[in-house]
Design a protein around this motif. Structure first.
Motif, PDB file in Angstrom:
ATOM      1  N   ALA A   1       0.829  -1.207   0.000  1.00  0.00           N
ATOM      2  CA  ALA A   1       0.000   0.000   0.000  1.00  0.00           C
ATOM      3  C   ALA A   1       0.862   1.254   0.000  1.00  0.00           C
ATOM      4  CB  ALA A   1      -0.924  -0.011   1.214  1.00  0.00           C
ATOM      5  N   LEU A   2       1.945   1.233   0.781  1.00  0.00           N
ATOM      6  CA  LEU A   2       2.859   2.376   0.833  1.00  0.00           C
ATOM      7  C   LEU A   2       3.544   2.592  -0.515  1.00  0.00           C
ATOM      8  CD1 LEU A   2       4.513   1.819   4.334  1.00  0.00           C
ATOM      9  CD2 LEU A   2       2.898   3.628   3.714  1.00  0.00           C
ATOM     10  N   ILE A   3       3.907   1.479  -1.160  1.00  0.00           N
ATOM     11  CA  ILE A   3       4.578   1.563  -2.459  1.00  0.00           C
ATOM     12  C   ILE A   3       3.634   2.181  -3.502  1.00  0.00           C
ATOM     13  CG2 ILE A   3       5.511   0.206  -4.370  1.00  0.00           C
ATOM     14  CD1 ILE A   3       6.581  -1.767  -2.254  1.00  0.00           C
ATOM     15  N   SER A   4       2.380   1.730  -3.513  1.00  0.00           N
ATOM     16  CA  SER A   4       1.402   2.267  -4.468  1.00  0.00           C
ATOM     17  C   SER A   4       1.236   3.768  -4.289  1.00  0.00           C
ATOM     18  CB  SER A   4       0.055   1.561  -4.293  1.00  0.00           C
ATOM     19  OG  SER A   4       0.159   0.187  -4.598  1.00  0.00           O
ATOM     20  N   LYS A   5       1.176   4.220  -3.041  1.00  0.00           N
ATOM     21  CA  LYS A   5       1.045   5.651  -2.754  1.00  0.00           C
ATOM     22  C   LYS A   5       2.277   6.407  -3.227  1.00  0.00           C
ATOM     23  CE  LYS A   5       0.043   8.831   1.086  1.00  0.00           C
ATOM     24  NZ  LYS A   5       1.222   9.698   0.968  1.00  0.00           N
ATOM     25  N   LYS A   6       3.453   5.833  -2.980  1.00  0.00           N
ATOM     26  CA  LYS A   6       4.697   6.497  -3.369  1.00  0.00           C
ATOM     27  C   LYS A   6       4.825   6.571  -4.883  1.00  0.00           C
ATOM     28  CE  LYS A   6       8.626   8.373  -2.208  1.00  0.00           C
ATOM     29  NZ  LYS A   6       8.665   9.681  -1.497  1.00  0.00           N
ATOM     30  N   ILE A   7       4.456   5.506  -5.580  1.00  0.00           N
ATOM     31  CA  ILE A   7       4.541   5.494  -7.038  1.00  0.00           C
ATOM     32  C   ILE A   7       3.613   6.541  -7.634  1.00  0.00           C
ATOM     33  CG2 ILE A   7       3.982   4.140  -9.104  1.00  0.00           C
ATOM     34  CD1 ILE A   7       5.097   1.698  -7.692  1.00  0.00           C
ATOM     35  N   HIS A   8       2.430   6.709  -7.032  1.00  0.00           N
ATOM     36  CA  HIS A   8       1.502   7.725  -7.531  1.00  0.00           C
ATOM     37  C   HIS A   8       2.067   9.124  -7.325  1.00  0.00           C
ATOM     38  CE1 HIS A   8      -2.339   9.492  -8.655  1.00  0.00           C
ATOM     39  NE2 HIS A   8      -2.230  10.288  -7.610  1.00  0.00           N
ATOM     40  N   GLU A   9       2.746   9.344  -6.194  1.00  0.00           N
ATOM     41  CA  GLU A   9       3.293  10.673  -5.886  1.00  0.00           C
ATOM     42  C   GLU A   9       4.560  10.960  -6.685  1.00  0.00           C
ATOM     43  OE1 GLU A   9       3.833  10.421  -1.700  1.00  0.00           O
ATOM     44  OE2 GLU A   9       1.726  10.856  -1.220  1.00  0.00           O
ATOM     45  N   THR A  10       5.425   9.952  -6.799  1.00  0.00           N
ATOM     46  CA  THR A  10       6.692  10.124  -7.526  1.00  0.00           C
ATOM     47  C   THR A  10       6.884   8.940  -8.470  1.00  0.00           C
ATOM     48  OG1 THR A  10       7.904   9.047  -5.718  1.00  0.00           O
ATOM     49  CG2 THR A  10       7.800  11.445  -5.691  1.00  0.00           C
ATOM     50  N   PRO A  11       6.246   8.985  -9.629  1.00  0.00           N
ATOM     51  CA  PRO A  11       6.332   7.860 -10.572  1.00  0.00           C
ATOM     52  C   PRO A  11       7.742   7.661 -11.101  1.00  0.00           C
ATOM     53  CG  PRO A  11       5.249   9.749 -11.579  1.00  0.00           C
ATOM     54  CD  PRO A  11       5.394  10.076 -10.135  1.00  0.00           C
ATOM     55  N   PRO A  12       8.056   6.445 -11.542  1.00  0.00           N
ATOM     56  CA  PRO A  12       9.411   6.130 -12.035  1.00  0.00           C
ATOM     57  C   PRO A  12       9.625   6.531 -13.487  1.00  0.00           C
ATOM     58  CG  PRO A  12       8.089   4.146 -12.038  1.00  0.00           C
ATOM     59  CD  PRO A  12       7.218   5.233 -11.467  1.00  0.00           C
TER      60      PRO A  12
END
Length: 335
Positions: free
Chosen positions: A13-24
């Motif tokens: 869940a944390l990873i999904s939130k982080k990817i949305h905020e700072t995509p690769p």
């Protein structure tokens, strides 16, 4: 006490939130901007399985002429991006939440001066983080721009109409190239640093060169929209209109490469664990290290999957755009 690690579910869940905020991958930054930054609605949203942010469309707001920047910039080397000038809001605009097709965004052919004068204006270029977001690109000494009217070049709010620029409007593809010569010592020469602009692949001015001897710094792709204007930012790696007539020594890289490619899970784990001091690793229980490695692998896997999903959607968008602006484009570059 042994260090505690989050559960796989919590980490996911944390990873999904982080990817949305700072995509690769490279996107327009929505932080501290007063413009509207949107996901493209060109392909079906269900293709975005990872719900990652894909902020690639810049649209003007009701506040006035403002600026937005990309999430990553260049402090050295040559990089290129292009912007497709999109169409305008009209009576055919869908209701909130309804999918909008690209051909409802864009005006076929080249827009007339009357249409452009009535509906808005556009500036494209490069800026450092010192440039004001509450003013258009080219407003101060920290940004450089080309504008739609007459293809004027602008820096420090000084406009030059007769440098060789070309007027552009809806349906045009404007290329923006920057070469930054890194200055590491007082004796280094930054005079080779320059910015070039292109309209539908063809150079404006002399080989596209609009500005030379630009100040050292980290420069970000930058967009300003006024009125009803909007643009789709194509950071690469594939382009609708490759820049023509470049000197042989110039081989610009896609701006998309400014954002590091996500590592495969195995390599990510090796890199992270390899950065730990030997003594710290020996102090940890083998089970903790193994679990930590598994968590690193999960994050790397999710980021790589989001990157792959983005590229798949991106290629569909470029194909759709090329058919609408009547550009013969082929997927002939390696991803």
């Amino acid at each position: 006490a042994k260090p505690s690690l989050p559960s796989m579910a919590k980490l996911s869940a944390l990873i999904s939130k982080k990817i949305h905020e700072t995509p690769p991958y490279l996107v327009l930054s929505s932080s501290s901007t007063q413009m509207n930054i949107e996901d493209p609605k060109i392909v079906d949203a269900k293709d975005n399985k990872y719900h990652s942010s894909r902020k690639l469309v810049a649209r003007s707001s009701q506040i006035g002429y403002r600026m937005c920047r990309a999430s990553h910039g260049s402090s050295s080397g040559c990089f290129f991006y292009e912007a497709v000038v999109l169409g305008l809001r009209d009576e055919t605009s869908p209701k909130r939440g309804q999918k909008r097709k690209l051909d409802n965004w864009i005006v076929r052919g080249r827009a007339s001066s009357e249409r452009r004068e009535k509906n808005g204006h556009l500036r494209l270029g490069w800026s450092t983080q010192s440039a004001s977001l509450e003013a258009p690109v080219g407003y101060d000494q920290h940004s450089y721009a080309v504008r739609d009217i007459s293809g004027s070049r602008i820096h420090k709010s000084r406009r030059e109409d007769k440098w060789g620029g070309h007027e552009f409007g809806a349906g045009d593809v404007i290329g923006c190239l920057i070469c930054v010569h890194e200055v590491t010592t007082p004796g280094d020469d930054a005079s080779e640093s320059h910015i070039r602009f292109f309209k539908n692949g063809r150079a404006m001015g002399s080989n596209g060169t609009a500005f030379t001897g630009i100040a050292p710094g980290t420069y970000y792709p930058s967009i300003s929209c006024f009125g009803s204007t909007a643009v789709y930012c194509n950071f690469g790696p594939k382009f609708l209109c490759e820049p023509e007539g470049l000197p042989a020594k110039l081989d610009p890289r896609p701006a998309s490469e400014l954002c590091p490619h996500p590592f495969p899970p195995e390599e990510a784990a090796v890199r992270v664990l390899g950065s730990m001091r030997e003594g710290d690793r020996k102090k940890q229980d083998d089970g903790i290290v193994s679990s930590f490695k598994e968590l690193i692998g999960l994050e790397a896997k999710e980021r790589l999957a989001a990157y792959t999903s983005h590229n798949r959607m991106y290629l569909k968008e470029i194909e759709e755009i090329s058919s609408i602006v009547n550009i013969a484009w082929q997927d002939n570059r390696n991803p």
